[in-house]
Scaffold this active site. Structure first.
Site, mmCIF file in Angstrom:
data_model
loop_
_atom_site.group_PDB
_atom_site.id
_atom_site.type_symbol
_atom_site.label_atom_id
_atom_site.label_comp_id
_atom_site.label_asym_id
_atom_site.label_seq_id
_atom_site.Cartn_x
_atom_site.Cartn_y
_atom_site.Cartn_z
ATOM 1 N N GLY A 263 0.792 -1.209 -0.013
ATOM 2 C CA GLY A 263 -0.113 -0.033 -0.058
ATOM 3 C C GLY A 263 0.712 1.094 -0.051
ATOM 4 N N GLU A 349 5.888 2.581 8.986
ATOM 5 C CA GLU A 349 5.064 1.454 8.816
ATOM 6 C C GLU A 349 5.923 0.539 8.148
ATOM 7 O OE1 GLU A 349 1.243 0.791 6.205
ATOM 8 O OE2 GLU A 349 0.545 1.558 8.201
ATOM 9 N N HIS A 380 9.747 28.836 12.893
ATOM 10 C CA HIS A 380 8.848 29.637 13.899
ATOM 11 C C HIS A 380 7.853 28.988 14.819
ATOM 12 C CE1 HIS A 380 9.995 33.180 11.887
ATOM 13 N NE2 HIS A 380 9.615 32.404 10.551
#
Ligand code: F6P
Length: 540
Positions: A263, A349, A380
């Protein structure tokens, strides 16, 4: 055990030697450091001279890679061997962008890839030309991709990186989260007659995707009428055609996703359909060509000149020898703002594992926590921790040089400035001088100087290239795919399964009442009680 090898022991000695050496000293004693510790791949420059390493340690990392037979591993990956050894599958994502025959289990899969790619091209051409009509005969102008994880993150990132700025008259949206607000916000100003949903799910069983697909179908039914055939408003991309058909997607609208594509490695496959819808077929093919350039480099360049191999080895050095628990990816390019999120799935993963191919615990740390965000925004937000925190955090700066216009020039200058400042730091002497120059009196200087010191020595690599073209984008993503493979191979883990996430899914089913069981623990029981009170009912 590889951690008992002479190479690993020698690397540990080099780490001790280098741990106390500041990067400024390494540059001061080698005016050829950049030349020695940078590589080129086409028009991409990979500068790793700000990593806390030297040539001797690099040579040892390469010796370790040879001892671990990395070149054989790369050949096995390219040859379609079943490297996904727990699920008995190949990991042949390179086939998706190949123009030459590629084997999986002894079979050439190029014809299958070419057939799917032609179907994609035809669908994209019809959609982008307005030739695809909805149930009421109106042209489709809004494609909504419903998917999650690898069925969302890569396509979403690519569409944002390479797609049109602004809406235009043909738009592509992405919905992943189960939270109804994401689908709700995408459909808030959508017109049902002109909206088509791509249900992207390799398994076609993912809870979030099916829930959103059902909600999308209900949304269409309310607006188009209960008796209308909604099939013209759906495309499915899946390895589970039967489930897609059962949902109501017509066969000519089902695109397959081979079982040998993971995937998180699938954006080059039919899962990339929304990318091609957003950027056009020609640009999609250029993206594939960029990945192909990375593949050819990865499978042919000698280890010492192999960019993804060096990326992987440097990552291993930082995790296993410098003790770095996290790794930041900072694209100085707003269009690549999704890159860290994509890489989180790709790397964490893939390599967030603890058991090796022999079923034994891995004898060292594996994947670090990957995080990041677009520069200059992060300056920042979290750069303060990078300057004066207590952790060593390696950074990848991703820097498309872009057009020579003022804002873009400032963006690139910021990237280089951050990388340099994090390495050089600001010592006590410089801090005192800065306070004196600001007119501070002696006792203020004594009091404040320690608070201005930045130790520096933060390691970073910079990947710099001319423009964020589809080719450059495809090459960049593929380099990280290959880096991920290198690390998994060296750690001896399976980068291509993901059994861990199944546990969370099982727990969710149990809590939803599907399991019917008692709450699994006291905390969950207490929280469920609180929810029941908030909802004004008590769970029986
Ligand atoms: O996160 C687990 C996972 O299986 C990922 O590996 C995958 O990309 C995602 O869920 C979605 O899976 P599917 O494409 O089968 O819906």
């Amino acid at each position: 055990m590889f951690t008992h090898s002479p190479e690993w022991a020698a690397l540990g000695q080099h780490a001790e030697r280098l741990r106390e050496r500041h990067l400024t000293a390494l540059f001061a004693t080698d005016d050829q450091r950049f030349a020695r510790l940078s590589r080129r791949l086409g028009d991409l420059v990979f500068d790793f001279s700000k990593q806390r390493i030297d040539k001797a340690a690099i040579d040892l990392l390469l010796a370790f890679a040879r001892m671990r037979r990395l070149s054989q591993g790369i050949a096995a990956l390219a040859g379609g061997e079943m490297l996904n050894f727990t699920e008995g599958r190949a990991a042949q994502h390179m086939a998706l962008r190949s123009l030459d025959p590629v084997m999986v289990g002894g079979q050439n899969v190029l014809p299958e890839v070419a057939t799917t790619r032609e179907r994609m091209r035809s669908l994209v051409s019809a959609l982008r030309s307005g030739g695809t009509r909805g149930a009421s005969g109106q042209p489709i102008r809004h494609v909504v991709n419903i998917g999650i994880g690898g069925s969302d993150l890569g396509p979403r990132m690519a569409a944002h990186a390479l797609g049109p700025l602004g809406r235009g008259d043909f738009r592509v949206s992405f919905v992943a989260n189960l939270d109804p607000d994401e689908l709700g916000s995408v459909l808030a100003d959508a017109t049902a007659a002109e909206t088509l949903f791509i249900v992207a799910s390799k398994t076609f069983t993912t809870q979030e995707t099916l829930a959103n697909a059902e909600a999308a179908r209900a949304w269409l039914r309310v607006r188009l009428g209960s008796g209308v055939d909604l099939a013209p408003h759906f495309i499915a991309v899946s390895n589970n055609v039967a489930a897609a058909r059962a949902f109501g997607v017509s066969d000519d609208r089902c695109l397959s996703l081979p079982e040998w594509v993971g995937g998180r490695y699938s954006m080059w496959s039919a899962i990339g359909l929304p990318i091609a819808c957003a950027i056009g077929w020609e640009a999609f093919e250029q993206m594939l060509a960029g990945a192909r350039e990375a593949d050819q480099h990865f499978t042919s360049a000698p280890l010492e000149h192999n960019v993804p191999v060096l990326m992987g080895l440097l990552g291993l050095w930082n995790v296993n020898f410098l003790g770095c628990a996290s790794h930041a990816v900072l694209p100085y390019c707003q269009r690549l703002a999704d890159l860290p999120s994509y890489l989180q799935q790709l790397e964490m993963e893939s390599n967030g594992k603890r058991i090796d191919r022999d079923g034994r615990p891995v004898p060292c740390d594996t994947a670090p926590v990957l995080w990041g965000g677009a520069g200059t925004v992060g300056q920042h937000a979290y750069h303060q921790l990078l300057y004066q925190g207590t952790a060593t955090i390696p950074i990848d700066f991703i820097v498309p040089v872009g057009d020579d216009v003022p804002a873009q020039r400032m963006l690139v200058e910021n990237a280089l400035a951050q990388s340099a400042a994090l390495m050089l730091g600001r010592d006590e002497h410089q801090s005192r001088a800065q306070l004196a120059a600001a007119g501070r009196v002696a006792d203020e200087i004594d009091r404040l100087a320690p608070h201005l010191v930045c130790p520096g020595n933060q390691p970073s690599s910079t990947l710099l290239f001319p423009l964020l073209t589809p080719h450059a984008f495809g090459r960049l993503v593929a380099l990280y795919e290959h880096k991920t493979f290198v690390q998994g191979w060296l750690w001896g883990i399976n980068s291509f399964d993901q059994y861990g996430v199944e546990l969370g899914k099982q727990m969710a089913r149990a809590l939803s009442g599907a399991g019917g069981g008692a709450p699994p623990d006291g905390s969950t029981a207490g929280l469920l009680e609180s929810i029941a009170r908030i909802r004004g009912t008590r769970r029986s």
